[in-house]
Design a protein around this motif. Structure first.
Motif, short mmCIF file in Angstrom:
data_model
loop_
_atom_site.label_atom_id
_atom_site.label_comp_id
_atom_site.label_asym_id
_atom_site.label_seq_id
_atom_site.Cartn_x
_atom_site.Cartn_y
_atom_site.Cartn_z
N HIS A 1 0.85 -1.20 -0.06
CA HIS A 1 -0.10 0.05 0.06
C HIS A 1 0.93 1.38 -0.01
CE1 HIS A 1 -4.04 1.19 0.23
NE2 HIS A 1 -3.69 2.34 0.82
N ILE A 2 1.82 1.34 0.50
CA ILE A 2 2.95 2.46 0.79
C ILE A 2 3.53 2.62 -0.39
CG2 ILE A 2 5.18 3.11 1.54
CD1 ILE A 2 4.35 1.79 4.26
N ARG A 3 3.79 1.42 -1.14
CA ARG A 3 4.38 1.60 -2.78
C ARG A 3 3.24 2.29 -3.30
NH1 ARG A 3 4.30 -0.26 -6.88
NH2 ARG A 3 2.52 -1.79 -6.64
N LYS A 4 1.89 1.79 -3.24
CA LYS A 4 0.98 2.28 -4.40
C LYS A 4 0.96 3.82 -4.23
CE LYS A 4 -2.12 -1.40 -4.48
NZ LYS A 4 -3.40 -1.91 -3.87
N VAL A 5 0.89 4.32 -2.93
CA VAL A 5 0.60 5.76 -2.42
C VAL A 5 1.86 6.31 -2.91
CG1 VAL A 5 0.54 7.14 -0.44
CG2 VAL A 5 -0.72 5.30 -0.38
N ARG A 6 2.99 5.82 -2.67
CA ARG A 6 4.22 6.97 -3.21
C ARG A 6 4.09 6.92 -4.81
NH1 ARG A 6 8.57 3.43 -1.43
NH2 ARG A 6 7.99 4.02 0.72
N GLU A 7 3.73 5.74 -5.35
CA GLU A 7 3.42 6.17 -6.81
C GLU A 7 2.58 6.97 -7.15
OE1 GLU A 7 3.27 2.38 -8.75
OE2 GLU A 7 2.14 3.12 -10.38
N GLN A 8 1.22 7.13 -6.46
CA GLN A 8 0.37 7.92 -6.62
C GLN A 8 0.80 9.44 -6.54
OE1 GLN A 8 -3.67 7.80 -4.95
NE2 GLN A 8 -3.32 5.76 -4.77
N ARG A 9 1.71 9.45 -5.47
CA ARG A 9 2.18 10.98 -5.30
C ARG A 9 3.27 11.26 -6.24
NH1 ARG A 9 4.36 13.43 -0.82
NH2 ARG A 9 5.80 11.80 -0.16
N ARG A 10 3.75 10.50 -6.86
CA ARG A 10 4.67 10.98 -7.82
C ARG A 10 3.91 11.40 -9.03
NH1 ARG A 10 8.19 6.88 -7.03
NH2 ARG A 10 7.02 5.44 -8.39
N ASP A 11 3.16 10.58 -9.42
CA ASP A 11 2.00 11.02 -10.76
C ASP A 11 1.37 12.15 -10.42
OD1 ASP A 11 2.79 8.51 -11.34
OD2 ASP A 11 0.72 7.54 -11.18
N LEU A 12 1.07 12.48 -9.25
CA LEU A 12 0.23 13.72 -9.09
C LEU A 12 1.24 14.99 -9.00
CD1 LEU A 12 -2.44 12.99 -6.31
CD2 LEU A 12 -2.84 13.83 -8.41
N ALA A 13 2.40 14.83 -8.46
CA ALA A 13 3.43 15.90 -8.67
C ALA A 13 3.59 16.10 -10.06
CB ALA A 13 4.62 15.49 -7.93
N LYS A 14 3.89 15.09 -10.85
CA LYS A 14 4.11 15.35 -12.15
C LYS A 14 2.97 16.16 -12.94
CE LYS A 14 4.84 12.56 -16.63
NZ LYS A 14 4.47 11.51 -17.10
N LEU A 15 1.59 15.63 -12.60
CA LEU A 15 0.40 16.15 -12.84
C LEU A 15 0.42 17.68 -12.81
CD1 LEU A 15 -2.26 16.15 -14.06
CD2 LEU A 15 -3.26 14.78 -12.00
N LYS B 1 -7.63 21.34 -6.61
CA LYS B 1 -7.56 19.97 -6.14
C LYS B 1 -6.61 19.15 -6.17
CE LYS B 1 -12.13 19.67 -8.63
NZ LYS B 1 -12.76 19.14 -9.52
N VAL B 2 -5.67 19.08 -7.34
CA VAL B 2 -4.63 18.15 -6.99
C VAL B 2 -3.58 18.52 -5.93
CG1 VAL B 2 -2.47 17.86 -8.77
CG2 VAL B 2 -4.80 17.77 -9.69
N ARG B 3 -3.42 19.78 -5.77
CA ARG B 3 -2.60 20.32 -4.69
C ARG B 3 -2.99 19.64 -3.25
NH1 ARG B 3 -2.34 25.92 -5.01
NH2 ARG B 3 -1.08 25.65 -6.89
N GLU B 4 -4.07 19.52 -3.26
CA GLU B 4 -5.26 19.03 -2.12
C GLU B 4 -4.83 17.68 -2.12
OE1 GLU B 4 -9.20 20.69 -1.56
OE2 GLU B 4 -9.55 19.24 -0.37
N GLN B 5 -5.06 16.85 -3.08
CA GLN B 5 -5.01 15.51 -3.22
C GLN B 5 -3.32 15.06 -2.68
OE1 GLN B 5 -5.85 12.86 -6.47
NE2 GLN B 5 -7.33 14.46 -7.13
N ARG B 6 -2.51 15.88 -3.03
CA ARG B 6 -0.96 15.66 -2.94
C ARG B 6 -0.83 15.70 -1.42
NH1 ARG B 6 3.87 16.85 -4.87
NH2 ARG B 6 3.31 19.25 -5.18
N ARG B 7 -1.36 16.74 -0.74
CA ARG B 7 -1.31 17.10 0.56
C ARG B 7 -1.76 15.89 1.41
NH1 ARG B 7 -2.58 22.31 0.47
NH2 ARG B 7 -4.89 21.76 0.99
N ASP B 8 -3.19 15.39 0.83
CA ASP B 8 -3.62 14.26 1.65
C ASP B 8 -2.97 12.94 1.51
OD1 ASP B 8 -5.59 16.01 2.40
OD2 ASP B 8 -7.26 15.26 0.77
N LEU B 9 -2.35 12.90 0.20
CA LEU B 9 -1.69 11.61 0.08
C LEU B 9 -0.03 11.60 0.96
CD1 LEU B 9 -1.90 10.44 -3.57
CD2 LEU B 9 -2.79 9.46 -1.71
N ALA B 10 0.40 12.87 1.01
CA ALA B 10 1.60 12.97 1.77
C ALA B 10 1.40 12.50 3.41
CB ALA B 10 2.05 14.33 1.87
#
Lengths: 147, 147
Positions: A87-101, B90-99
DNA sequence: GCTTGACCCTCAAGTCACTTCAGGGTTTCT
DNA sequence: AGAAACCCTGAAGTGACTTGAGGGTCAAGC
């Protein structure tokens, strides 16, 4: 305790509780004479556990075995570790994707032409539509069209 | 061009294209005699635009007006700006949540008792189930340990 | 000429985690 | 006694697809 009270205690909607019950995450509770669900303190804990997991983004399907595990004190808990690692792996990946986004969106954002007309809008151009003249030369392949 | 070729060009499944058509994002294409969908280069662009937007997390509902806008070169494009701004928010918020989520998960992860048994598993305890009464009552139950 | 396999078609239902709705019954307050 | 606030069930809706059932079409190979 009736369903509304339980819902308020845990901070969840009544419908969500009934939904969890249908999904088999909560046991069928006792019923009052008038067929109202009647819960004890156990339910608060179990529901709290589920909500805690959900707030961590763990799916209902994954919570199911966690609940079983949590109720078998002698069992091997390496599975919990494994699930969390994954799960941590998935979350980390999501975070990377969102940062890029976010970078992409910001790059787009500064890209509008001063005219504020679609014609000159860099955003839309970057999004790669806005027919310049390329559609003109659309060589007509004759394909019979159905009515 | 048939639907399979279009799908491959844009990197999307055939079903997704048909889905977009049903949703009104892609125009009904011409049909061959045998009722196969037949696309021109336009479709590649339009579909590419949609995919680009989707990859930026823009919903189909939001893409609809963007497409209209993109096809009206004289229109005011401030709406595009506004949509993007809202989206960036929205994306910024999602990123905060995921962190935050990742921190919580990692905190949990280090928390397993060396015995590797559920009984002592700090993770599950942190997840707030394992009732004391249950633990005591079933302390003598021999639960098989997974290899 | 006939089969095989890769395409294509439509319509319907499944996914996830809920939420909303329709159409009731029960309890509590005034 | 009447109204508000609670409870019940079952079904359908959400988003963005995916999967499945049950077919039709077309080129290549035997």
């Amino acid at each position: 305790m009736r369903i509304g009270e339980l819902a308020e205690q845990v901070g969840v909607s009544v419908e969500t509780i009934r939904y969890y019950e249908r999904q088999g995450l909560l046991e069928n509770p006792a019923r009052s004479e008038s067929n109202y669900r009647s819960y004890g303190g156990e339910a608060t804990k179990r529901l709290g556990f589920i909500r805690q997991c959900r707030s961590l983004g763990i799916s209902l399907k994954e919570i199911q075995p966690l609940l079983k595990l949590a109720e078998a004190p002698g069992a091997y808990c390496g599975e919990v570790d494994a699930l969390l690692d994954e799960h941590i792996r998935k979350v980390r990946e999501q975070r990377r994707d969102l940062a890029k986004l976010e970078r992409q969106l910001k790059a787009l954002r500064v890209d509008c032409h001063p005219s504020m007309q679609v014609r000159g809008c860099g955003i839309l151009q970057d999004l790669a539509l806005v027919t310049e003249s390329e559609s003109r030369k659309s060589a007509d392949k004759k394909v019979s069209i159905r009515p």
